[in-house]
Design an enzyme around this catalytic site. Structure first.
Site, PDB file in Angstrom:
ATOM      1  N   PHE A 112       0.814  -1.213   0.000  1.00  0.00           N
ATOM      2  CA  PHE A 112       0.000   0.000   0.000  1.00  0.00           C
ATOM      3  C   PHE A 112       0.850   1.266   0.000  1.00  0.00           C
ATOM      4  CE2 PHE A 112       0.933  -0.119   4.504  1.00  0.00           C
ATOM      5  CZ  PHE A 112       0.842   1.197   4.928  1.00  0.00           C
ATOM      6  N   LYS A 113       2.122   1.155   0.387  1.00  0.00           N
ATOM      7  CA  LYS A 113       2.982   2.337   0.416  1.00  0.00           C
ATOM      8  C   LYS A 113       3.116   2.976  -0.964  1.00  0.00           C
ATOM      9  CE  LYS A 113       3.859   1.413   4.759  1.00  0.00           C
ATOM     10  NZ  LYS A 113       5.130   1.126   5.365  1.00  0.00           N
ATOM     11  N   ASP A 114       2.929   2.174  -2.032  1.00  0.00           N
ATOM     12  CA  ASP A 114       3.019   2.725  -3.390  1.00  0.00           C
ATOM     13  C   ASP A 114       1.962   3.801  -3.636  1.00  0.00           C
ATOM     14  OD1 ASP A 114       5.145   1.084  -4.357  1.00  0.00           O
ATOM     15  OD2 ASP A 114       3.739  -0.565  -4.667  1.00  0.00           O
ATOM     16  N   THR A 145       7.998   0.438   3.252  1.00  0.00           N
ATOM     17  CA  THR A 145       8.264   1.833   2.917  1.00  0.00           C
ATOM     18  C   THR A 145       9.525   1.967   2.076  1.00  0.00           C
ATOM     19  OG1 THR A 145       7.149   2.754   4.851  1.00  0.00           O
ATOM     20  CG2 THR A 145       8.864   4.098   3.868  1.00  0.00           C
TER      21      THR A 145
END
Length: 476
Positions: A112-114, A145
């Site tokens: 989800f960091k993208d 991250t």
């Protein structure tokens, strides 16, 4: 919109100033002077917008020092089906009535960091070119991250990345994603400690203002407000997908609530949900899920925030949450105690930075209910059982962190209120536990097959801020 520090520095800064800065000069975190409010009319107007247009509308409320046409172009360049795999960008995956996953992990690094990091890379490149400057990014990662930042920044003009990670404490896949990158502007530093040691070094360097300014140090960790702001968007996107029937038969708006369950280690992902709720998005509950490192769960149950040292930080099968000091937590506490900067500074500077603890007053603790937060924790046995159950019943394979979120979400379901569990990564990143749970390897995108065998480029260092500073000075 102007921004201030949680610790009392009242100098009001514009978005692009804090974009390149990270921590405030007094060691606090930046927040807007106020949260823009959205109403039913705005929600109705935004319903059905493509993700990049929704992102532009929301970001525009917080960013007024980038020309709208430029901001719109940056956002459109970021959120494309080519990068994120679908036109919805964050599609829902229904599991059972009232319970869905929100897919956030279809970007380049499968996490989800993208969602935020891809935008941050484009914002950095844009602003640095506008100023004719360069930036050395210093970050810490517990797993996702780092790779998201490096993939977003590789090849970007004017940017170098120095990423700290806990040596030997990430999955083999996570390590390979980062250490196999050969780009000249990417530097991986494996610290002989835990994630919190890495995070402490980043904060120590950021608090050395002379060094920070001389070497033009910025950050991509979730202490960077721009990254957290980008994450606010997918709460709105999830809400719109979960409430597809916005009007009753008379044409009147039907305000529906949604709850979100969020696996939480550093408090950045769920802090974005807090911001969305403060803006007026109809969120019933923000369900915080931890693993065995349950500092945040303990806080929301008791009002005591007790930071653990390295020896007390468990190494788990959801390693991205092996965190005992949540760097974004200060933002929420600042809001919770009425934006009292002196009290915030007292709590965090005096106690937490020395691996101590604090306990809220009874009045402060009572206010938590007003912010919609509830919490729970999950163990290795819980996540293995949840992965197995989700596969057997729904044919959906989930990663270990998402399993933590799903387990705790089921403890806080409300009749008639959709619960969205934020997916944090794809199962391929944590194959060992998937094999334990399901007896089979997870599928892996073609571009990621065999990355563990690629040559690796990284430097091992002790837990030593001065050694990291010397490395930055030599390679900046």
């Amino acid at each position: 919109m102007k921004y201030i520090s949680t610790r009392g520095d009242r100098s009001e800064r514009a978005f692009c100033e804090i974009l390149l800065e990270g921590l405030a000069p007094d060691g606090g975190l930046y927040l807007p002077l106020h949260y823009p409010k959205v109403d039913a009319a705005m929600l109705a107007k935004w319903r059905g917008l493509p993700y990049h247009e929704l992102a532009f509308e929301l970001l525009s409320l917080f960013i007024d020092d980038i020309p709208p046409a430029d901001l719109k172009a940056l956002v459109a360049k970021t959120y494309t089906p080519e990068v994120f795999g679908t036109s919805e960008i964050t599609p829902l995956k229904p599991l059972e009535p009232g319970l869905s996953l929100e897919a956030l992990s279809n970007g380049p690094t499968l996490a989800f960091k993208d969602m935020a990091m891809q935008l941050l890379g484009n914002l950095f490149e844009y602003e640095l070119a506008r100023r004719g400057e360069t930036l050395n990014i210093l970050g810490a990662t517990s797993g996702d991250t780092g790779s998201a930042a490096e993939y977003a920044m590789r090849g970007k003009q004017g940017v170098k990345v120095f990423m700290l990670s806990p040596h030997g404490r990430m999955s083999a896949f996570q390590q390979a994603q980062m250490f196999s990158l050969q780009d000249a502007n990417i530097h991986n530093i494996a610290v002989e400690g835990v994630f919190d040691d890495c995070q402490d070094i980043v904060k120590a360097v950021s608090n050395d203002l002379e060094f920070k300014r001389r070497h033009k140090i910025g950050t991509v960790n979730s202490i960077n407000w721009a990254r957290l702001l980008a994450q606010v968007v997918y709460y709105f996107a999830g809400y719109f997908q979960a409430t597809k029937a916005p009007f009753d038969t008379s044409g009147r708006s039907e305000v529906k609530e949604v709850s979100f369950a969020v696996p939480s280690g550093n408090f950045g992902n769920i802090c974005a949900g807090h911001v969305a709720r403060m803006m007026g998005l109809p969120i019933r509950r923000l369900v915080l899920a931890t693993n065995e490192n349950d500092v945040l769960d303990e806080f929301f149950r008791t009002g005591t925030y007790r930071v653990r040292g390295s020896a007390e930080t468990h190494e788990t099968s959801s390693p991205s949450m092996d965190i005992s000091k949540a760097s974004n937590f200060e933002r929420f506490v600042f809001d919770l105690i009425g934006r009292d900067a002196a009290r915030t500074r007292q709590l965090f500077k005096t106690d937490v930075e020395d691996h101590g603890s604090f306990t809220l007053s009874s009045g402060e603790f009572a206010r938590i209910a007003d912010y919609g937060f509830v919490s729970g924790s999950s163990t290795h046995a819980d996540r293995v059982a949840t992965i197995r159950d989700t596969w057997q019943r729904f044919g959906t394979m989930i990663d270990t962190h998402t399993a933590d979120g799903l387990k705790v979400a089921r403890e806080h379901l409300d009749p008639g209120i959709p619960m969205l569990v934020l997916e944090t990564a794809l199962p391929a990143k944590f194959a060992e536990t998937i094999v334990e749970a399901l007896g089979r390897e997870p599928d892996r995108p073609a571009a990621m097959r065999g990355i563990e065998q690629l040559p690796k480029r990284f430097t091992v260092m002790p837990v030593d801020t001065q050694a990291v500073k010397a490395f930055i000075a030599q390679n900046a």
